[in-house]
Write an enzyme that holds these catalytic residues in place. Structure first.
Site, mmCIF file in Angstrom:
data_model
loop_
_atom_site.group_PDB
_atom_site.id
_atom_site.type_symbol
_atom_site.label_atom_id
_atom_site.label_comp_id
_atom_site.label_asym_id
_atom_site.label_seq_id
_atom_site.Cartn_x
_atom_site.Cartn_y
_atom_site.Cartn_z
ATOM 1 N N LYS A 176 -7.731 1.565 -3.019
ATOM 2 C CA LYS A 176 -7.360 1.114 -1.669
ATOM 3 C C LYS A 176 -7.501 2.254 -0.654
ATOM 4 C CE LYS A 176 -5.041 -0.983 1.688
ATOM 5 N NZ LYS A 176 -5.537 -2.100 2.435
ATOM 6 N N THR A 188 0.878 -1.176 0.000
ATOM 7 C CA THR A 188 0.000 0.000 0.000
ATOM 8 C C THR A 188 0.910 1.220 0.000
ATOM 9 O OG1 THR A 188 -1.646 -1.147 1.332
ATOM 10 C CG2 THR A 188 -1.814 1.249 1.234
ATOM 11 N N LYS A 241 -1.455 5.253 8.555
ATOM 12 C CA LYS A 241 -0.695 5.320 7.305
ATOM 13 C C LYS A 241 -1.652 5.528 6.123
ATOM 14 C CE LYS A 241 1.679 2.384 4.032
ATOM 15 N NZ LYS A 241 2.190 1.089 3.638
HETATM 16 P P1 NAD Z 1 5.841 -5.776 7.371
HETATM 17 O O1 NAD Z 1 6.624 -4.646 7.924
HETATM 18 O O2 NAD Z 1 5.489 -6.916 8.268
HETATM 19 O O3 NAD Z 1 6.607 -6.395 6.095
HETATM 20 C C1 NAD Z 1 7.343 -5.639 5.187
HETATM 21 C C2 NAD Z 1 8.626 -6.409 4.923
HETATM 22 O O4 NAD Z 1 9.370 -5.752 3.900
HETATM 23 C C3 NAD Z 1 9.522 -6.499 6.148
HETATM 24 O O5 NAD Z 1 9.805 -7.852 6.435
HETATM 25 C C4 NAD Z 1 10.771 -5.733 5.720
HETATM 26 O O6 NAD Z 1 11.966 -6.242 6.284
HETATM 27 C C5 NAD Z 1 10.743 -5.924 4.227
HETATM 28 N N1 NAD Z 1 11.539 -4.970 3.462
HETATM 29 C C6 NAD Z 1 11.641 -3.632 3.626
HETATM 30 N N2 NAD Z 1 12.448 -3.121 2.674
HETATM 31 C C7 NAD Z 1 12.847 -4.152 1.896
HETATM 32 C C8 NAD Z 1 13.679 -4.255 0.748
HETATM 33 N N3 NAD Z 1 14.245 -3.186 0.203
HETATM 34 N N4 NAD Z 1 13.874 -5.479 0.217
HETATM 35 C C9 NAD Z 1 13.290 -6.566 0.750
HETATM 36 N N5 NAD Z 1 12.486 -6.528 1.840
HETATM 37 C C10 NAD Z 1 12.273 -5.339 2.395
HETATM 38 O O7 NAD Z 1 4.520 -5.127 6.746
HETATM 39 P P2 NAD Z 1 3.195 -5.902 6.273
HETATM 40 O O8 NAD Z 1 2.194 -5.865 7.367
HETATM 41 O O9 NAD Z 1 3.589 -7.192 5.645
HETATM 42 O O10 NAD Z 1 2.684 -4.887 5.161
HETATM 43 C C11 NAD Z 1 3.249 -4.844 3.866
HETATM 44 C C12 NAD Z 1 2.414 -3.909 3.022
HETATM 45 O O11 NAD Z 1 1.067 -4.380 2.996
HETATM 46 C C13 NAD Z 1 2.356 -2.483 3.569
HETATM 47 O O12 NAD Z 1 2.406 -1.604 2.489
HETATM 48 C C14 NAD Z 1 1.016 -2.437 4.290
HETATM 49 O O13 NAD Z 1 0.470 -1.136 4.345
HETATM 50 C C15 NAD Z 1 0.182 -3.358 3.410
HETATM 51 N N6 NAD Z 1 -0.974 -3.992 4.082
HETATM 52 C C16 NAD Z 1 -0.840 -4.532 5.324
HETATM 53 C C17 NAD Z 1 -1.943 -5.117 5.923
HETATM 54 C C18 NAD Z 1 -1.839 -5.722 7.297
HETATM 55 O O14 NAD Z 1 -2.882 -6.024 7.905
HETATM 56 N N7 NAD Z 1 -0.630 -5.963 7.820
HETATM 57 C C19 NAD Z 1 -3.170 -5.154 5.253
HETATM 58 C C20 NAD Z 1 -3.265 -4.630 3.968
HETATM 59 C C21 NAD Z 1 -2.145 -4.053 3.385
#
Ligand code: NAD
Length: 295
Positions: free
Chosen positions: A170, A95, A245
């Site tokens: 979204k 997102t 966010k």
């Molecule tokens: P998270 O922080 O658990 O996971 C993100 C991952 O990306 C982390 O493990 C981090 O180490 C990794 N990362 C960061 N930079 C990187 C890079 N350059 N190369 C490789 N890996 C890298 O977050 P999440 O909850 O998995 O969310 C991910 C996305 O999904 C976000 O944009 C969030 O807004 C969206 N989202 C989350 C949810 C939720 O309920 N958690 C729901 C819908 C959407």
């Protein structure tokens, strides 16, 4: 058809999504910057690579699931687009802000790669169950190519329009959600002050014109909807920090686009206060407790 899929970002959402692709029979090459995430991925059958560039070599599809737009643009600018085969499709499911999504499509196009923005709704539970909703933006051919893969991670796949349209959908959806959760919280707190039981208000509003998802599926008081986080000490679910966010992304887009979103701004301010008070890790429905405290 089994494909080779690179998955970049194996966090709370990325890992279960990539795991579903492994279960569907694809060869999944994964990379995360955090070693613990890579270890968990390896246990789930993902072939962990030493870098993102390594992961995309020979990949048919590249999915990224990162925290924000800057990281996505940095990733796309790190040689990834050039390292992947020319027939590849880049799907960003993070997102991120609409402007960065547009830039990511531009970078991909310049490098001769097809791309799609495809953020999700449904949370960690939906990612694990393979029941996410995907909102996609990009060309028809890119969407058609991505759809069978997205169907292995989700149950509803919507093509919202051209580049950036998935991110637009979204943040519009989540602006409704943030505002409506506050509205439902305020109604329950007012009901408490007026001597109404939670169940009575739920029974009326859930079958009347106040009916909405924040009430009927994710009720912010314990009792009426047993599966809602209110029954589990407001553990997420969907953390308040992530709601903030998304509300800030919608405000950024509203100011660029010139849309009047007074309630969206107010909702962002209310969640900003909640998060500043140390509640970022609380489920976003816990906002009712802040409303009650302020009453
Ligand atoms: P998270 O922080 O658990 O996971 C993100 C991952 O990306 C982390 O493990 C981090 O180490 C990794 N990362 C960061 N930079 C990187 C890079 N350059 N190369 C490789 N890996 C890298 O977050 P999440 O909850 O998995 O969310 C991910 C996305 O999904 C976000 O944009 C969030 O807004 C969206 N989202 C989350 C949810 C939720 O309920 N958690 C729901 C819908 C959407």
């Amino acid at each position: 058809m089994a494909e080779t899929i690179a998955f970049i970002g194996l966090g709370n959402m990325g890992l279960p999504m990539a795991t579903n692709l492994v279960k569907a029979g694809h060869a999944v090459h994964g990379f995360d910057v955090v070693p613990a995430a890579n270890e968990a991925a390896a246990k789930a059958g993902i072939q962990v690579t030493p870098s993102a560039v390594e992961a995309v070599k020979g990949a048919d599809i590249i999915v990224s699931m990162l925290p924000n737009g800057k990281l996505v643009l940095d990733l796309y600018g790190s040689g990834l687009l050039e390292a992947a085969p020319k027939s590849a499709l880049f799907i960003d499911s993070s997102t991120i802000d609409v402007a960065s999504a547009g830039k990511a499509h531009e970078l991909a196009e310049k490098a001769g790669q097809a791309s799609l923005d495809a953020p999700v709704s449904g949370g960690v539970g939906g990612a694990a169950a393979g029941t996410l909703t995907f909102m996609a933006g990009g060309a028809d051919a890119a969407f058609a190519r991505a759809k069978p893969i997205l169907e292995q991670m989700g149950k509803k796949i919507v093509h919202c329009g051209g580049a950036g349209a998935g991110q637009a959908a979204k943040i519009c959806n989540n602006m409704i959600l943030g505002i409506s959760m506050i509205a439902v919280g305020e109604a329950f707190v007012l009901g408490e002050k007026l001597g109404l039981s939670h169940q009575a208000l739920f029974d009326v509003a859930s079958t009347s014109s106040g009916q909405c998802w924040s009430l009927t599926t994710y009720c912010p008081v314990p009792g009426p909807v047993p599966t809602s986080p209110a029954n589990n000490d407001y553990k997420p679910g969907f953390a308040a920090a992530l709601m903030l966010k998304d509300l800030l992304l919608s405000q950024e887009a509203a100011s660029h686009a010139g849309a009047a979103t007074a309630l969206g701004k107010h909702a962002a301010d209310i969640y900003q206060t909640f998060v500043s008070e140390g509640q970022g890790g609380t489920d976003f429905s816990g906002i009712i407790n802040a409303i009650r405290s302020a009453s």
